[in-house]
Design an enzyme around this catalytic site. Structure first.
Site, PDB file in Angstrom:
ATOM      1  N   SER A 136       0.833  -1.211   0.000  1.00 16.68           N
ATOM      2  CA  SER A 136       0.000   0.000   0.000  1.00 16.68           C
ATOM      3  C   SER A 136       0.867   1.262   0.000  1.00 16.68           C
ATOM      4  O   SER A 136       0.539   2.254  -0.634  1.00 16.68           O
ATOM      5  CB  SER A 136      -0.907   0.007   1.236  1.00 16.68           C
ATOM      6  OG  SER A 136      -1.874  -1.021   1.126  1.00 16.68           O
ATOM      7  N   GLY A 246      -6.393   1.424 -13.998  1.00 13.98           N
ATOM      8  CA  GLY A 246      -6.486   0.008 -13.618  1.00 13.98           C
ATOM      9  C   GLY A 246      -7.661  -0.254 -12.694  1.00 13.98           C
ATOM     10  O   GLY A 246      -8.354  -1.268 -12.811  1.00 13.98           O
ATOM     11  N   ILE A 345     -27.796 -18.673  -0.499  1.00 15.14           N
ATOM     12  CA  ILE A 345     -29.068 -19.037  -1.137  1.00 15.14           C
ATOM     13  C   ILE A 345     -28.996 -20.481  -1.673  1.00 15.14           C
ATOM     14  O   ILE A 345     -29.963 -21.237  -1.585  1.00 15.14           O
ATOM     15  CB  ILE A 345     -29.408 -18.028  -2.262  1.00 15.14           C
ATOM     16  CG1 ILE A 345     -29.828 -16.696  -1.631  1.00 15.14           C
ATOM     17  CG2 ILE A 345     -30.506 -18.565  -3.196  1.00 15.14           C
ATOM     18  CD1 ILE A 345     -30.011 -15.536  -2.606  1.00 15.14           C
ATOM     19  N   GLY A 348     -25.872 -25.960   0.777  1.00 20.34           N
ATOM     20  CA  GLY A 348     -24.750 -26.893   0.640  1.00 20.34           C
ATOM     21  C   GLY A 348     -24.231 -26.998  -0.790  1.00 20.34           C
ATOM     22  O   GLY A 348     -23.015 -27.040  -1.023  1.00 20.34           O
ATOM     23  N   GLU A 371      -4.553  -3.749  -6.812  1.00 20.50           N
ATOM     24  CA  GLU A 371      -4.650  -2.393  -7.385  1.00 20.50           C
ATOM     25  C   GLU A 371      -5.189  -1.385  -6.361  1.00 20.50           C
ATOM     26  O   GLU A 371      -5.918  -0.460  -6.691  1.00 20.50           O
ATOM     27  CB  GLU A 371      -5.433  -2.407  -8.698  1.00 20.50           C
ATOM     28  CG  GLU A 371      -4.748  -3.331  -9.706  1.00 20.50           C
ATOM     29  CD  GLU A 371      -5.141  -3.127 -11.133  1.00 20.50           C
ATOM     30  OE1 GLU A 371      -5.520  -2.004 -11.497  1.00 20.50           O
ATOM     31  OE2 GLU A 371      -5.050  -4.109 -11.898  1.00 20.50           O
ATOM     32  N   SER A 374      -9.384  -1.955  -0.328  1.00 18.05           N
ATOM     33  CA  SER A 374     -10.556  -1.113  -0.023  1.00 18.05           C
ATOM     34  C   SER A 374     -10.157   0.030   0.916  1.00 18.05           C
ATOM     35  O   SER A 374     -10.676   1.149   0.811  1.00 18.05           O
ATOM     36  CB  SER A 374     -11.652  -1.955   0.628  1.00 18.05           C
ATOM     37  OG  SER A 374     -12.239  -2.799  -0.335  1.00 18.05           O
TER      38      SER A 374
HETATM   39  N1  CAA Z   1      -2.574  10.576 -10.192  1.00 20.16           N
HETATM   40  C1  CAA Z   1      -1.547  11.466 -10.354  1.00 20.16           C
HETATM   41  N2  CAA Z   1      -0.737  11.838  -9.337  1.00 20.16           N
HETATM   42  C2  CAA Z   1      -0.965  11.297  -8.130  1.00 20.16           C
HETATM   43  C3  CAA Z   1      -1.998  10.379  -7.891  1.00 20.16           C
HETATM   44  C4  CAA Z   1      -2.825  10.019  -8.989  1.00 20.16           C
HETATM   45  N3  CAA Z   1      -3.836   9.145  -8.844  1.00 20.16           N
HETATM   46  N4  CAA Z   1      -1.987  10.022  -6.591  1.00 20.16           N
HETATM   47  C5  CAA Z   1      -0.976  10.695  -6.013  1.00 20.16           C
HETATM   48  N5  CAA Z   1      -0.366  11.468  -6.953  1.00 20.16           N
HETATM   49  C6  CAA Z   1       0.757  12.381  -6.754  1.00 20.16           C
HETATM   50  C7  CAA Z   1       0.375  13.464  -5.751  1.00 20.16           C
HETATM   51  O1  CAA Z   1      -0.233  14.564  -6.390  1.00 20.16           O
HETATM   52  C8  CAA Z   1       1.727  13.835  -5.166  1.00 20.16           C
HETATM   53  O2  CAA Z   1       2.408  14.692  -6.057  1.00 20.16           O
HETATM   54  P1  CAA Z   1       3.208  16.002  -5.519  1.00 20.16           P
HETATM   55  O3  CAA Z   1       4.204  15.463  -4.521  1.00 20.16           O
HETATM   56  O4  CAA Z   1       3.847  16.562  -6.738  1.00 20.16           O
HETATM   57  O5  CAA Z   1       2.194  16.876  -4.888  1.00 20.16           O
HETATM   58  C9  CAA Z   1       2.496  12.511  -5.165  1.00 20.16           C
HETATM   59  O6  CAA Z   1       1.850  11.668  -6.152  1.00 20.16           O
HETATM   60  C10 CAA Z   1       2.458  11.804  -3.818  1.00 20.16           C
HETATM   61  O7  CAA Z   1       1.082  11.646  -3.471  1.00 20.16           O
HETATM   62  P2  CAA Z   1       0.627  11.286  -2.004  1.00 20.16           P
HETATM   63  O8  CAA Z   1       1.356  12.175  -1.042  1.00 20.16           O
HETATM   64  O9  CAA Z   1      -0.847  11.241  -1.981  1.00 20.16           O
HETATM   65  O10 CAA Z   1       1.245   9.815  -1.820  1.00 20.16           O
HETATM   66  P3  CAA Z   1       1.095   8.806  -0.608  1.00 20.16           P
HETATM   67  O11 CAA Z   1       2.426   8.255  -0.303  1.00 20.16           O
HETATM   68  O12 CAA Z   1       0.306   9.411   0.504  1.00 20.16           O
HETATM   69  O13 CAA Z   1       0.298   7.583  -1.281  1.00 20.16           O
HETATM   70  C11 CAA Z   1      -1.629   6.350  -1.921  1.00 20.16           C
HETATM   71  C12 CAA Z   1      -0.964   7.731  -1.800  1.00 20.16           C
HETATM   72  C13 CAA Z   1      -3.001   6.625  -2.467  1.00 20.16           C
HETATM   73  C14 CAA Z   1      -1.727   5.654  -0.569  1.00 20.16           C
HETATM   74  C15 CAA Z   1      -0.810   5.476  -2.902  1.00 20.16           C
HETATM   75  O14 CAA Z   1       0.435   5.121  -2.372  1.00 20.16           O
HETATM   76  C16 CAA Z   1      -1.541   4.221  -3.315  1.00 20.16           C
HETATM   77  O15 CAA Z   1      -2.416   4.246  -4.167  1.00 20.16           O
HETATM   78  N6  CAA Z   1      -1.150   3.047  -2.715  1.00 20.16           N
HETATM   79  C17 CAA Z   1      -1.686   1.752  -3.164  1.00 20.16           C
HETATM   80  C18 CAA Z   1      -0.767   1.157  -4.172  1.00 20.16           C
HETATM   81  C19 CAA Z   1      -1.445   0.083  -4.981  1.00 20.16           C
HETATM   82  O16 CAA Z   1      -2.574   0.241  -5.455  1.00 20.16           O
HETATM   83  N7  CAA Z   1      -0.736  -1.021  -5.196  1.00 20.16           N
HETATM   84  C20 CAA Z   1      -1.217  -2.091  -6.037  1.00 20.16           C
HETATM   85  C21 CAA Z   1      -0.167  -2.386  -7.080  1.00 20.16           C
HETATM   86  S1  CAA Z   1      -0.599  -3.258  -8.552  1.00 20.16           S
HETATM   87  C22 CAA Z   1      -1.182  -4.778  -8.112  1.00 20.16           C
HETATM   88  O17 CAA Z   1      -2.066  -4.858  -7.315  1.00 20.16           O
HETATM   89  C23 CAA Z   1      -0.633  -6.012  -8.743  1.00 20.16           C
HETATM   90  C24 CAA Z   1      -1.117  -6.315 -10.082  1.00 20.16           C
HETATM   91  O18 CAA Z   1      -0.363  -6.767 -10.911  1.00 20.16           O
HETATM   92  C25 CAA Z   1      -2.569  -6.116 -10.440  1.00 20.16           C
END
Ligand code: CAA
Length: 389
Positions: A136, A246, A345, A348, A371, A374
């Site tokens: 995360s 995604g 529903i 078994g 991705e 929740s």
């Molecule tokens: N679009 C564009 N820019 C974004 C953005 C977005 N959706 N979200 C954040 N940013 C930018 C911010 O604007 C910020 O930019 P500045 O520093 O220039 O202002 C920078 O990114 C950092 O943003 P945050 O401070 O909000 O970052 P954070 O460390 O607090 O993290 C988070 C935010 C939402 C928790 C993020 O880390 C996140 O989404 N984590 C989950 C990761 C994830 O989904 N992993 C799954 C990987 S893929 C997978 O599941 C496997 C597969 O193969 C399917």
């Protein structure tokens, strides 16, 4: 099942949806249980999906895609996932996490080289962000890319890569400047045959068992500097932007799973008798059906709405993170709720491997995790609403 007259679809959308439904029901449904059991990767059907244009739906024709819009993409993922969620996620990752990123951040040469084979379905694409200690909190990755003349040398361990064992091409995120933390992350395009790309163990999984997931280890993997996607330090933003796309794909996958589970439960509730009447006539079952149907239609509205927001952003450049996170959160929790009720529903027989309902239940769970869990979706939504980011 009654189709509600929401979001009237254009003739093109209806034709695409019907083609995806027809293919999914004829070609995927009959093999889904066997592939779930064996855990084999469904190469043959994925190849056919490529021939039908499903592996690069929004990609322009000049790069091998079907050049349709974001709603068309969602409709197709939904129909494919109704038949089998494993095919759904392979398709979603190929379209969103891989093609969308290269299309939006790649150079002309990169688009020709790295999108063409993947969008046409001749090759498979993957996206590699997560690491064993960095899920995360994606900005804390440890994998390193060090510039060496006209090359970068990649080292590190990536985990939970969907299509990792089979992918021909990868979008990979690595730290190029650890002192800058998130702003020191850079994205790269890697040919899976490059020396130093080592495929790790294929993960044994609860659900989506026909989609292959693994670790990827990079051991002194030298790639040309021209394979850098975007600028140095832009990687985190690229990763997040791509995840917004995604998450809409996963919402559509979850919607498809929910619909399949609902339809099985609806039919069973009308046929199975107890105490002299169909079980659906008992309020305990009838109200379950009502809640399942209502939640599915709400999930559909959020998912189609997110697709429209994504389509609009192609003109406006406006982020659609809020719409994508709400769609994924609600659709994935709906898939879990509906699959749970569908087993209840059925009683078994729903717990038995003879019917697909238990597979829907196992497949639904991952949509609340990958991705962005929740909890992460709630974080994105609440930060956006409270103006905290
Ligand atoms: N679009 C564009 N820019 C974004 C953005 C977005 N959706 N979200 C954040 N940013 C930018 C911010 O604007 C910020 O930019 P500045 O520093 O220039 O202002 C920078 O990114 C950092 O943003 P945050 O401070 O909000 O970052 P954070 O460390 O607090 O993290 C988070 C935010 C939402 C928790 C993020 O880390 C996140 O989404 N984590 C989950 C990761 C994830 O989904 N992993 C799954 C990987 S893929 C997978 O599941 C496997 C597969 O193969 C399917």
């Amino acid at each position: 099942m009654t189709d509600l007259p929401i979001h009237p679809l254009s003739t093109e959308h209806q034709m695409l949806r019907d083609a995806a439904r027809d293919f999914a029901q004829k070609e995927i449904s009959p093999i889904a249980a066997d592939f779930d059991q064996s855990g084999e990767f469904p190469y043959a059907t994925i190849k056919k999906m490529g021939e039908l244009g499903f592996m690069g739906i929004e990609v322009p024709e000049q790069y091998g895609g079907a050049e349709m819009d974001a709603l068309a993409y969602v409709l197709a993922v939904e129909e494919i996932s109704k038949a089998d969620a494993s095919h759904g996620v392979i398709m979603s990752v190929n379209n969103s996490l891989y093609c969308h990123g290269v299309l939006n951040f790649g150079t002309e040469e990169q688009k020709k080289k790295f999108i063409m084979p993947v969008a046409s379905g001749a090759a498979i694409g993957a996206y590699s962000l997560t690491e064993p200690q960095s899920g995360s909190d994606a900005g804390t990755m440890k994998s390193r890319a060090i510039r060496d003349g006209d090359f970068y040398v990649l080292n590190g361990r990536k985990s939970w890569v969907t299509s990792g064992p089979v992918a021909d091409y990868l979008v990979v995120f690595m730290m190029t400047d650890p002192e800058k933390k998130q702003k020191g992350i850079t994205a790269f395009l890697v040919d899976g045959k490059t020396k130093g790309v080592v495929r790790g163990r294929k993960e044994p999984k609860l659900g989506i068992r026909a989609s292959a997931t693994s670790e990827l280890v990079f051991e002194d993997c030298r790639i040309p500097a021209e394979n850098r996607l975007g600028e140095e330090g832009e990687g985190f933003k690229i990763a997040m932007t791509v995840l917004d796309a995604g998450r809409i794909g996963i919402a559509a996958q979850a919607l498809g799973i929910a619909e399949a589970a609902y339809e099985a439960a609806r039919q069973y509730a009308g046929q199975r008798e107890a105490f002299g009447q169909p079980i659906g006539a008992f309020q305990g079952t009838g109200f379950k059906i009502a809640d399942m149907k209502t939640r599915i239609e709400a999930a559909r509205l959020l998912t189609y709405n997110a697709a429209i927001a994504k389509e609009n952003s192609k003109q406006t450049g406006k982020r659609y993170s809020l719409e994508a996170s709400m769609a994924k959160l609600y659709a994935s929790e709906t898939a879990m709720f509906v699959a749970h009720q569908a087993i209840q529903i059925h009683g078994g027989v729903g717990y038995s491997g003879d019917l697909p309902v238990e597979r829907y239940f196992r497949d639904a769970k991952i949509t609340e995790i990958y991705e962005g869990t929740s909890e992460i979706q709630r974080l994105v939504i609440s930060r956006s609403e409270l103006g905290l980011k």
